[in-house]
Design a protein around this motif. Structure first.
Motif, short mmCIF file in Angstrom:
data_model
loop_
_atom_site.label_atom_id
_atom_site.label_comp_id
_atom_site.label_asym_id
_atom_site.label_seq_id
_atom_site.Cartn_x
_atom_site.Cartn_y
_atom_site.Cartn_z
N LYS A 150 104.61 -114.45 95.90
CA LYS A 150 105.56 -113.52 95.29
C LYS A 150 106.06 -112.17 96.24
O LYS A 150 106.96 -111.91 96.01
N THR A 151 104.77 -111.71 96.84
CA THR A 151 105.11 -110.72 97.61
C THR A 151 106.18 -111.29 98.88
O THR A 151 107.22 -110.46 99.37
N ILE A 152 105.98 -112.18 99.29
CA ILE A 152 106.66 -112.66 100.47
C ILE A 152 108.11 -113.32 100.21
O ILE A 152 109.06 -112.88 100.82
N THR A 153 108.20 -113.96 99.09
CA THR A 153 109.68 -114.18 98.55
C THR A 153 110.35 -113.19 97.70
O THR A 153 111.31 -113.58 97.37
N ARG A 154 109.78 -112.44 97.34
CA ARG A 154 109.94 -111.38 96.56
C ARG A 154 110.26 -111.73 95.03
O ARG A 154 110.64 -110.79 94.04
N ARG A 155 110.57 -113.14 94.77
CA ARG A 155 110.85 -113.42 93.54
C ARG A 155 110.35 -114.99 93.17
O ARG A 155 110.68 -115.22 92.04
N GLY A 156 109.69 -115.84 94.01
CA GLY A 156 109.62 -117.05 93.83
C GLY A 156 108.42 -117.36 93.01
O GLY A 156 107.41 -116.78 92.79
N ASP A 157 108.51 -118.55 92.42
CA ASP A 157 107.20 -118.93 91.64
C ASP A 157 106.83 -120.26 92.34
O ASP A 157 107.38 -121.26 92.29
N MET A 158 105.42 -119.97 92.89
CA MET A 158 104.71 -121.05 93.77
C MET A 158 104.53 -122.19 92.89
O MET A 158 104.35 -123.44 93.65
N SER A 159 104.16 -122.01 91.57
CA SER A 159 103.87 -123.41 90.98
C SER A 159 104.98 -124.30 91.24
O SER A 159 105.09 -125.78 91.15
N LYS A 160 106.34 -123.75 91.08
CA LYS A 160 107.57 -124.75 91.14
C LYS A 160 107.59 -125.42 92.46
O LYS A 160 107.86 -126.56 92.42
N VAL A 161 107.12 -124.88 93.52
CA VAL A 161 107.29 -125.42 94.92
C VAL A 161 106.21 -126.44 94.95
O VAL A 161 106.23 -127.58 95.47
N LEU A 162 105.06 -126.19 94.21
CA LEU A 162 103.88 -127.31 94.15
C LEU A 162 104.32 -128.53 93.48
O LEU A 162 104.26 -129.56 93.90
N ASP A 163 104.91 -128.42 92.35
CA ASP A 163 105.47 -129.33 91.55
C ASP A 163 106.65 -130.14 92.34
O ASP A 163 106.32 -131.33 92.25
N GLY A 164 107.33 -129.31 93.28
CA GLY A 164 108.41 -130.04 94.06
C GLY A 164 107.71 -130.89 95.23
O GLY A 164 108.18 -131.82 95.38
N LEU A 165 106.38 -130.29 95.79
CA LEU A 165 105.79 -131.24 96.74
C LEU A 165 105.21 -132.57 96.13
O LEU A 165 105.51 -133.50 96.70
N GLU A 166 104.86 -132.42 94.90
CA GLU A 166 104.33 -133.69 94.18
C GLU A 166 105.54 -134.59 93.76
O GLU A 166 105.38 -135.77 93.95
N ALA A 167 106.58 -134.16 93.43
CA ALA A 167 107.82 -134.96 93.16
C ALA A 167 108.27 -135.62 94.48
O ALA A 167 108.61 -136.86 94.32
N ALA A 168 108.14 -134.75 95.58
CA ALA A 168 108.78 -135.64 96.78
C ALA A 168 107.85 -136.58 97.30
O ALA A 168 108.16 -137.67 97.87
N ARG A 169 106.42 -136.32 97.11
CA ARG A 169 105.53 -137.55 97.38
C ARG A 169 105.77 -138.36 96.53
O ARG A 169 105.82 -139.73 96.93
N ALA A 170 106.08 -138.52 95.31
CA ALA A 170 106.10 -139.62 94.39
C ALA A 170 107.36 -140.28 94.72
O ALA A 170 107.36 -141.67 94.29
N ALA A 171 108.50 -139.59 95.28
CA ALA A 171 109.68 -140.17 95.39
C ALA A 171 109.61 -141.10 96.60
O ALA A 171 110.47 -141.79 96.99
#
Ligand code: SAM
Ligand code: SF4
Length: 349
Positions: A150-171
């Protein structure tokens, strides 16, 4: 030299595309990175200020125009195309562009269509990206700690990125994680990131902070030379140099303990310009011949001036004929203003 050299013409250049694009230093340009939007849903501290001014929307090339420009580059010998930004997945209908460009993968003209993303929307886009012909994605993830994220991105939600990584792997998408190494912010997490990537079969690349654009923070406070990071890692991990290349500037080692690959992008401590094969196109049609220089060619006017691609071929050839030898990034207290006033989101990473 003026920053924009769009209208210089060099008649000696081949306009058919045959033989590829070779710059004055004998380097063949086969890789284009396209920033499809300068907009982003994050405001990473090293990339842009909190209150960022984005380009006026009417200045942007349409997706059809981007497709046409990319296709001309492919006709001229480009075999790798990376869409980046800003955040490429926030551009409306960007999947249309991926699908259109995917036709060049089908014909074999393009070897690889990839993207660099912050991962915030990867959960929804992974499968459509795979279906369009994408096989690898670079995902920026500087930390595994939600508060630091949150500090680095000033507004990002890390859990969404982790979900994205899982989806990328599944695809079935190959994933490379990019970390900008920041002293006192994420340097203590590099070991954890090596294990995280090793467990999941992701490659990992460390990047030195580049002095591009004012971000409202002092980059030097957190600048971390990767030569020091590598020395430190070698006290705990076995790093073997390997000739692996992904078309970009990273130099790779294999980590014996995890079997994973670790790349180093070192524009400051080890300049890699002698093997540069890249040019960068912005969402307004500017062609930057070097990430670390201000000179560009304005292809938008040429593109809009005629439906025939001949003039575009000529303008691109003229621009390639002026590709500079390299960048002059410096990071020290004497040089405390960014070498390049343009922010990273304009030309992509
Ligand atoms: N939004 C996407 C993302 O973050 O992956 C794509 C665009 S971003 C500009 C591309 C890459 O550039 C990211 O890996 C980001 O961490 C890196 N980057 C941004 N500003 C940088 C800087 N000043 N120095 C080094 N890397 C930077
Ligand atoms: Fe957005 Fe990427 Fe820049 Fe972060 S690095 S602000 S995610 S464009």
């Amino acid at each position: 030299m003026p920053d924009c050299f769009a209208h210089s013409h060099n008649r000696d250049h081949d306009q058919s595309g045959a033989g590829g694009m070779v710059d004055p230093f004998g380097r063949t340009v086969s890789y284009v990175r396209v920033s499809v939007t300068d907009r982003c849903d994050f405001r990473c501290v090293y990339c842009m200020p909190e209150k960022m001014t984005f380009l006026p929307k009417p200045d942007l090339l349409s997706l059809e125009e981007l497709d046409r420009l990319c296709s001309v580059f492919i006709a001229k010998g480009v075999t790798r195309l990376r869409l980046t930004g800003g955040e490429p997945l926030v551009r409306k209908n960007v999947m249309w562009l991926f699908r259109r460009l995917g036709r060049h993968i089908e014909t074999g003209a393009l070897q690889e269509l990839t993207l660099t993303t912050n991962g915030s929307r990867l959960a929804d886009f992974s499968q459509p990206l795979f279906d369009a012909g994408v096989r690898r994605v670079n995902v920026s993830l500087d930390t595994l700690d939600a508060d630091t994220f949150k500090t680095i991105t000033r507004r990002g939600d890390m859990s969404k990125v982790l979900d994205g990584l899982e989806a990328a792997r599944a695809a079935g998408l190959g994933v490379k994680i990019n970390i900008v190494a920041l002293k006192g912010v994420n340097d203590h997490e590099i070991d954890a990131m090596i294990r995280f990537c090793g467990d999941r079969g992701h490659d990992l690349t460390l990047i030195e902070t580049m002095p591009m654009g004012d971000t409202g923070t002092d980059r030097l406070d957190h600048y971390l030379p990767l030569s020091a990071v590598r020395d430190d890692l070698e006290s705990r991990w076995t790093l073997d140099n390997i000739p692996w290349r992904t078309g970009g500037p990273a130099r790779y080692v294999q980590i014996a303990e995890t079997g994973g690959r670790l790349g180093f992008i070192t524009p400051l401590t080890h300049n890699f310009c002698e093997s540069c094969n890249r040019v960068r196109l912005t969402c307004t049609g500017r062609l930057y011949l070097c990430l670390g220089q201000n000179d560009y060619a304005d292809l938008r006017e040429v593109l809009r001036g005629s439906n025939d691609d001949k003039a575009l071929h000529a303008a691109i050839d003229a621009a390639i004929g002026q590709k500079p030898k390299g960048h002059d990034f410096v990071m020290d207290r004497k040089t405390n203003t960014p070498a390049i006033t343009r922010h990273m989101n304009v030309t992509g990473g």
